[in-house]
Design an enzyme around this catalytic site. Structure first.
Site, PDB file in Angstrom:
ATOM      1  N   THR A  95       0.819  -1.210   0.000  1.00 31.16           N
ATOM      2  CA  THR A  95       0.000   0.000   0.000  1.00 31.16           C
ATOM      3  C   THR A  95       0.853   1.260   0.000  1.00 31.16           C
ATOM      4  O   THR A  95       1.947   1.294   0.585  1.00 31.16           O
ATOM      5  CB  THR A  95      -0.921   0.031   1.237  1.00 31.16           C
ATOM      6  OG1 THR A  95      -1.570   1.305   1.328  1.00 31.16           O
ATOM      7  CG2 THR A  95      -0.139  -0.180   2.528  1.00 31.16           C
TER       8      THR A  95
ATOM      9  N   TYR B 237      -1.987   0.205   9.934  1.00 30.52           N
ATOM     10  CA  TYR B 237      -2.193  -0.481   8.658  1.00 30.52           C
ATOM     11  C   TYR B 237      -0.957  -0.343   7.780  1.00 30.52           C
ATOM     12  O   TYR B 237      -0.405  -1.330   7.272  1.00 30.52           O
ATOM     13  CB  TYR B 237      -3.431   0.076   7.949  1.00 30.52           C
ATOM     14  CG  TYR B 237      -3.554  -0.363   6.513  1.00 30.52           C
ATOM     15  CD1 TYR B 237      -3.715  -1.713   6.195  1.00 30.52           C
ATOM     16  CD2 TYR B 237      -3.498   0.558   5.467  1.00 30.52           C
ATOM     17  CE1 TYR B 237      -3.813  -2.127   4.868  1.00 30.52           C
ATOM     18  CE2 TYR B 237      -3.600   0.154   4.151  1.00 30.52           C
ATOM     19  CZ  TYR B 237      -3.758  -1.190   3.852  1.00 30.52           C
ATOM     20  OH  TYR B 237      -3.848  -1.596   2.545  1.00 30.52           O
TER      21      TYR B 237
END
Length: 329
Positions: A122, A146
């Protein structure tokens, strides 16, 4: 031309991006086994041509059996938790699902002779950069668990590739949106937080409106700017990355996957208004924890490394495909 004499194991293949990757692999002539615990995925998203196994990547005995029984030569790893605000509220869940379980899967792959690994990473690994476009060598300062959980997995893969007969490609996604142009899959998650998904739900009366989280960002209109990439272009890059790993087994890659163009929240909502000829109700709220002003890719590396030619790099097309899928749901 890569010979397809092995099967690809797709973890999280019943989820949004994973199910599109399965379609892309099948369309390219690969045999596919899907491993998914169906926590957030949907069995209906898995095509009939793929073999589906319900299970968890933490179960190394199961993974090892699948590798042996199906001749798995490569793994595409999508399984994990992906909601940034939730990761701030429940970091241990993210370090377990995204980091610890990935470590188990990587060990199982190496132990059982799987040589190629594609990882769903990501752009959140970068954090707040202040850059107009973000190249891969930008310092990594994730602002939420995250992003950190994904960066930890990248680090594990890098070290493992140095120590073993194993190579990998980590693709750092920017904002994934849209749906399969043929209507075979799309985003089905209940309560999804992705802006385009939320917006088309609002258009169809499934939500009262769309929340805009913050209007004081350092962007052209004060709302957060992101690089939106069509899911089918994203998974096409995965298939090309797999072929690159097979052709050159000595080399691993970490690459951005985006279009290199930023659109603000208001830009996106304007596109939805245009495509649907309706006006979405916009609700201004405060900023969310961990959201940077802008996340836009410098995508030169992936274009230099892979013969990747995006087909759907148009915001209105992305919205139209997402809307068509939402109507189908």
């Amino acid at each position: 031309m890569v010979t397809k004499d092995f099967t690809v194991l797709v973890t999280g293949g019943a989820g949004y991006i994973g199910s599109h990757a399965v379609l892309a692999l099948l369309d390219s002539g690969y045999d596919v086994v899907v491993l998914d615990n169906l926590t957030t995925g949907f069995l209906r998203a898995v095509p009939d041509q793929a073999i589906f196994i319900e299970g968890d990547i933490e179960d190394s005995t199961l993974s090892a059996r699948l590798i042996a029984e199906h001749g798995i030569g490569a793994i595409m790893h999508f399984a994990g938790s992906i909601i940034v605000p939730e990761s701030v509220e429940n970091p241990l869940k993210y370090y377990h699902n995204n980091s610890a379980k990935s470590r188990t899967l990587i060990e199982t792959a190496v132990t059982n002779g799987v040589k190629h690994f594609i990882f769903s990473s990501t752009a959140t690994v970068y954090g707040v950069t202040g850059l107009m476009q973000i190249p891969e060598d930008t310092p990594k300062h994730p602002t939420n668990p995250y992003g950190m959980s994904k960066l930890m997995t990248e680090a594990m893969l890098t070290d493992v590739a140095t120590a073993y007969d194993f190579n990998f490609c980590a693709l750092r996604y920017f904002n994934v949106a849209g749906a399969d142009p043929k209507g075979r899959s799309g985003q089905s998650t209940q309560g999804a937080t992705h802006l385009i998904k939320v917006a088309v739900e609002a258009v169809l009366g499934k939500r009262d409106g769309v929340a805009i989280f913050g209007t004081d960002y350092d962007t052209h209109d004060g709302t957060g700017t992101r690089d939106y990439i069509h899911v089918s272009d994203l998974v096409a890059a995965h298939v090309l990355a797999l072929e690159k790993l097979v052709e050159d087994p000595e080399t691993s890659h970490i690459m951005n996957c985006g279009y290199g163009q930023g659109f603000s929240v208001n830009d996106v909502l304007d596109a939805v208004d245009r495509v649907t000829n309706k006006k979405i109700h916009r609700v201004i709220q405060g900023r969310r924890a961990g959201d940077p002003d802008s996340l836009v890719s410098d995508n030169r590396l992936i274009k230099q490394t892979l013969p990747w030619q995006p087909k759907y790099a148009d915001l209105d097309v992305i919205v139209a495909h997402a809307l068509a899928w939402e109507r189908k749901l």
